[in-house]
Every structure is written in C-alpha cells, then in structure tokens.
Design an enzyme around this catalytic site. Structure first.
Site, PDB file in Angstrom:
ATOM      1  N   GLY A 122       0.812  -1.207   0.000  1.00 39.30           N
ATOM      2  CA  GLY A 122       0.000   0.000   0.000  1.00 39.30           C
ATOM      3  C   GLY A 122       0.845   1.255   0.000  1.00 39.30           C
ATOM      4  O   GLY A 122       2.025   1.238   0.369  1.00 39.30           O
ATOM      5  N   GLY A 167       0.456   5.494   1.060  1.00 40.26           N
ATOM      6  CA  GLY A 167      -0.337   6.544   1.682  1.00 40.26           C
ATOM      7  C   GLY A 167       0.209   7.912   1.344  1.00 40.26           C
ATOM      8  O   GLY A 167       1.051   8.068   0.454  1.00 40.26           O
ATOM      9  N   GLY A 168      -0.264   8.914   2.057  1.00 40.27           N
ATOM     10  CA  GLY A 168       0.173  10.274   1.790  1.00 40.27           C
ATOM     11  C   GLY A 168       1.646  10.482   2.068  1.00 40.27           C
ATOM     12  O   GLY A 168       2.341  11.180   1.327  1.00 40.27           O
ATOM     13  N   VAL A 224       3.978   0.847   2.439  1.00 36.73           N
ATOM     14  CA  VAL A 224       4.056  -0.394   3.190  1.00 36.73           C
ATOM     15  C   VAL A 224       4.362  -1.520   2.215  1.00 36.73           C
ATOM     16  O   VAL A 224       3.656  -1.694   1.213  1.00 36.73           O
ATOM     17  CB  VAL A 224       2.740  -0.686   3.943  1.00 36.73           C
ATOM     18  N   LYS A 277       6.800  -0.594   7.116  1.00 36.60           N
ATOM     19  CA  LYS A 277       6.277   0.734   6.836  1.00 36.60           C
ATOM     20  C   LYS A 277       7.442   1.709   6.846  1.00 36.60           C
ATOM     21  O   LYS A 277       8.244   1.718   7.783  1.00 36.60           O
ATOM     22  CB  LYS A 277       5.231   1.139   7.878  1.00 36.60           C
ATOM     23  N   ASP A 285      -8.641   6.211  16.622  1.00 36.79           N
ATOM     24  CA  ASP A 285      -9.139   5.822  15.301  1.00 36.79           C
ATOM     25  C   ASP A 285      -9.579   4.361  15.301  1.00 36.79           C
ATOM     26  O   ASP A 285      -9.321   3.617  14.359  1.00 36.79           O
ATOM     27  CB  ASP A 285      -8.059   6.055  14.238  1.00 36.79           C
TER      28      ASP A 285
END
Length: 320
Positions: free
Chosen positions: A32, A34-35, A39, A54, A157
C-alpha cells in the site's frame, strides 16, 4: 577438519543466518501507499519470515516532522505488548536515510470486510461469522484497547478497518498512527494544526479520527477532551454495526455528519434493526457506550467485555 577449515565454515554459517543490516530485508511486494508512507511485504532474512515494513516515501526523508511522526508511531505500537495489538518487530533507518519499522504481516481479513459481507447477506460470511463469533471478536478488541489505555495510549481511530482477523483466530488492533500517549508529543495533532495554518486558517478546529466512528468530542474538535472514553465511543460504534449492520450516524456531507455526531441522539439498535431481533441487554450496553456526554459514557472497555460475556454465558446456559 583443521582449524582453518572450521573457521571458514563457521563464518559462512554465520553470514548465511545473520546477513549484514543492509541486506537483511528483501522486498517481496508492495502492500500500500499513503500520503507520507509506503508499506511493503519484505522477507526478513535474519529470522526467515515475511513481515510488513512501513517506511517514509523517499521524497519525505528530509522532512523532520514526517520522520518524527513515523518513528513515534513505531514507538507507540512497539510499547504495546498485547495479543490483541499488532506487534512491532524492528525500527531503524536505511543507509539512504529512509526511516522504517517492521511489524507482523497481516495477510487476512479486516473486520470491516467481514461486517460488509454479513450486511450484504453473503451466505458464507453469515455462516462463518454468526453473532456470537462477532461478539467474541468484539471482546478481543475491547481487551486490546483496555491494555493500551492502561499504558497511557488513546488510539483515536478505532474502527473495523483497523481490526485484523487472522486465519488462526487472531484479533489485532492496528494502525496507531493517530494515537496519543501520555508524556509523548502529539504529532498527529501538530501535523494537522500546522497544515491548517499553512492553508491560511487561524485558530483552526482540528478533527482527528474517522468520521463514522468518532466521538462527539472528536467531531467538535475538542482535542483536549479526547481520551479513553473517546475510544469507548468508537467501540460502541463497532458494537452498533455488529448489531444493526449500519453505523450510528451517516451522511454524505462531512459538515452535516460532524454536526449529527456532535448533537444528534443515536437511534437504539433494537429500533433500527428490521430483519432480526437485537437482544435488549446488548442494546442497552451499546447505548451506554454511545452516550454523548463522555462523563455518562461507559468508562472502561472491560465493562463492555463483561456485558457481552454475561450475554454469551446466559445463551450457553440456555443451550445446556
């Protein structure tokens, strides 16, 4: 075998099982992006297993704020040693200056995927995840969150997407990137505040969390009030979804949704469910976790665990 041959064999054996740090991890596939980070699934050649790594994107490696946030996330997740929290294995910085940490590889379903399949009426999902099994999963989440709270950590979260279900019965809370820990800098709040100010917003209202699972105090941007009971509200949202196949509040407009969370009463699960009956004891327990006033809310995840356990135990007694 003379001493020279033995020494050579010994050194080859050591190098084979303990490669130098630069060669320890071999990328197997991208999981993956992200911003700020990426990962990967990597092979840990020292321990002979695949793990998730990560790390920051290379272009962010000169950003001290981003570095601090990633390393703090690793520290928070790494300090939480509990069966229902994903374990961190290693943290460091590559030779190119790219910080990283590794954790258990979770090649399994999220609770979100399971709940969606059950809500859609998928026969296999309904057979595999009946109510009593989902409630056991919920209990495991409660225990992971309770442990985190005992260590001064608030996740901020908690949601089905951040719960992974292993193929051997594991239930683990993941993604501590928005967590806050007593005594450590609140990097997520700092980043969000700096970003808002950079956009020209003075005295910005900063909302941290995921919309459908955040507490009223989070929706109002009252970050100084966010604490363990905010996670308990999120647990209530998960229990609500287990019982009703939907979330307590939902709206396509973000501002409207935030206002709903902050000011609107939640419809009790028993009144919302139309295709099945919600046990009254679970209805009451869920609503106690979803109190808008944090002082009237359930104060300890163990109360949720005990309430669910009492319900399951009574059901087991009736089948004897």
């Amino acid at each position: 075998m003379d001493s020279k041959e033995f020494t050579k064999t010994h050194l080859n054996f050591r190098e084979a099982l303990l490669p130098p740090p630069a060669d320890r991890y071999v990328v197997e596939k991208r999981l993956g992006v992200g911003g700020m980070g990426i990962v990967d699934q990597v092979r840990d050649r020292s321990l002979g297993r695949s793990v998730a790594m990560k790390q920051l994107k290379p272009e962010r490696c000169d950003d001290d704020e981003a570095i601090g946030e990633l390393l703090l996330e690793a520290r928070i997740a790494g300090m939480l040693d509990h069966p229902n929290i994903v374990p961190v294995h290693d943290v460091g910085i590559h030779e190119n200056g790219q910080p990283y940490y590794t954790m258990r590889l979770l090649d399994s379903l999220s609770l979100s995927e399971v709940l969606t399949a059950v809500a859609d009426g998928n026969p296999e999902a309904k057979r595999t995840y009946p109510l009593h099994r989902l409630l056991r999963i919920f209990q495991s989440i409660c225990m992971g969150v309770e442990y985190a709270h005992s260590q001064g950590a608030v996740h901020r979260d908690i949601k089905p997407d951040n719960v992974r279900l292993g193929r051997y019965g594991e239930v683990q809370v993941v993604d501590w990137g928005l967590a806050r820990v007593d005594g450590l800098p609140d990097m997520p709040l700092r980043r969000a505040t700096l970003g808002a100010m950079a956009d020209g917003r003075s005295n910005p209202c900063i909302v941290i969390g995921s919309l459908n699972y955040m507490s009223p105090e989070q929706a109002a941007g009252e970050n100084e009030s966010v604490g363990p009971t905010s996670d308990i509200y999120a647990l209530g949202c998960i229990l609500y979804e287990i019982l009703t196949h939907t979330v307590p509040h939902d709206h396509p407009d973000t501002e409207v949704l935030l206002t709903q969370i902050e000011t609107s009463e939640v419809t009790p699960p028993g009144e919302l469910a139309t295709t099945h009956t919600v046990p009254p004891v679970l209805d009451e327990l869920c609503m106690a976790a979803l109190e808008r006033d944090m002082n009237n809310r359930i104060q300890d995840p163990r109360i949720l665990w005990w309430g669910v356990d009492d319900y399951l135990y009574q059901g087991e007694k009736q089948t004897l």
